[in-house]
Structure formats: structure tokens, C-alpha cells
Motif scaffolding. Sequence first.
Motif, PDB file in Angstrom:
ATOM      1  N   GLY A 130      36.977 -27.005 -23.071  1.00 32.06           N
ATOM      2  CA  GLY A 130      37.159 -26.464 -21.738  1.00 32.06           C
ATOM      3  C   GLY A 130      36.915 -27.518 -20.678  1.00 32.06           C
ATOM      4  N   VAL A 131      37.781 -27.593 -19.712  1.00 34.66           N
ATOM      5  CA  VAL A 131      37.658 -28.542 -18.607  1.00 34.66           C
ATOM      6  C   VAL A 131      37.118 -27.833 -17.366  1.00 34.66           C
ATOM      7  N   VAL A 147      33.709 -33.933 -16.175  1.00 38.25           N
ATOM      8  CA  VAL A 147      34.704 -34.130 -15.114  1.00 38.25           C
ATOM      9  C   VAL A 147      34.211 -33.676 -13.742  1.00 38.25           C
ATOM     10  N   LYS A 148      32.980 -33.216 -13.693  1.00 39.46           N
ATOM     11  CA  LYS A 148      32.442 -32.709 -12.426  1.00 39.46           C
ATOM     12  C   LYS A 148      32.426 -33.831 -11.394  1.00 39.46           C
ATOM     13  N   GLY A 149      32.864 -33.487 -10.189  1.00 36.05           N
ATOM     14  CA  GLY A 149      32.952 -34.478  -9.131  1.00 36.05           C
ATOM     15  C   GLY A 149      34.285 -35.201  -9.088  1.00 36.05           C
ATOM     16  N   ARG A 150      35.075 -35.053 -10.140  1.00 38.12           N
ATOM     17  CA  ARG A 150      36.400 -35.703 -10.189  1.00 38.12           C
ATOM     18  C   ARG A 150      37.535 -34.684 -10.258  1.00 38.12           C
ATOM     19  N   GLN A 189      43.387 -30.382 -10.155  1.00 36.77           N
ATOM     20  CA  GLN A 189      43.441 -31.628  -9.399  1.00 36.77           C
ATOM     21  C   GLN A 189      42.509 -32.627 -10.059  1.00 36.77           C
ATOM     22  N   MET A 190      43.084 -33.706 -10.526  1.00 39.83           N
ATOM     23  CA  MET A 190      42.324 -34.705 -11.272  1.00 39.83           C
ATOM     24  C   MET A 190      42.320 -36.009 -10.491  1.00 39.83           C
ATOM     25  N   ASN A 191      41.152 -36.440 -10.088  1.00 41.77           N
ATOM     26  CA  ASN A 191      40.987 -37.696  -9.364  1.00 41.77           C
ATOM     27  C   ASN A 191      40.123 -38.654 -10.175  1.00 41.77           C
ATOM     28  N   SER A 192      40.185 -39.912  -9.813  1.00 38.23           N
ATOM     29  CA  SER A 192      39.379 -40.949 -10.484  1.00 38.23           C
ATOM     30  C   SER A 192      39.511 -40.852 -12.000  1.00 38.23           C
ATOM     31  N   LEU A 193      40.724 -40.800 -12.455  1.00 42.30           N
ATOM     32  CA  LEU A 193      40.972 -40.610 -13.883  1.00 42.30           C
ATOM     33  C   LEU A 193      40.488 -41.798 -14.701  1.00 42.30           C
TER      34      LEU A 193
END
Length: 122
Positions: A46-47, A62-65, A80-84
Motif C-alpha cells: 500500500g502506498v 513516501v510520506k512528504g513526497r 501525485q508523486m514528487n521527489s521520485l
Amino acid sequence: PPRLVVSGGDSVQTGGSLRLSCVVSKPISDYCMGWFRQAPGKEREGVATIRSNGDTTINTSVKGRFTIPKDNAKNSLYLQMNSLKPEDTATYYCGAGLRGSCGVEKRYFFYWGQGTQVTVSS
């Protein structure tokens, strides 16, 4: 049952951003919604999940990203995925579960969209 159609996967470099979309054939306000991912040789994990009231649960990895917005009017869920990072590389799935039971475990989800590949290169 609802039909879930996923889009948005792509190949990006480390530090890049992507937004995945999941369009659902029924009102998403009736369901617990979530994003999962599965890397080769690993279990589906789970994401992020979002309850019908908008409360979210985000995996610590992935928290914060990553965020999990939704648009009830469009019956659409997003990731929404940032700082991958390269470790985010996986096939990503959208899932729907019962409105009254929601969590980041697979057991809460009964309906799945097709996967979309996200590849992050270093």
C-alpha cells in the motif's frame, strides 16, 4: 462492481514528478480508495489510501513526497508523486474497497485497475 482505469505511468529521472490518475465507473465517495505498488519479486504494498470523508493514510516510505488527492465530481483518484527515487520504481495499481473499512493493507481492497509502470532512473 466499479471499473477502474489507470493512467499516467512513465519513465523519469531521480527527483522528478509524476501524477497517476484512476477514473472509476461509480461514485468514488462510496468507496475507500487507494494506490498500491508492486516491484519485481516483491509483494504488492500500500502506498496511500483515502477514505470517503477525505482522511488519508500515507506509507512512511513516501510520506512528504506523495499525496493522494481525489475529485469526487469526476470520480477520479490521483497519486501525485514528487521527489521520485529509484526505489519508487514499480507497477502502480489503483484499488477500491468498502467504504466502512479502509487501510493500506490489500485485504481492504476488492476492485483493481490495471497497473501502470513507473520507472525512476538514477
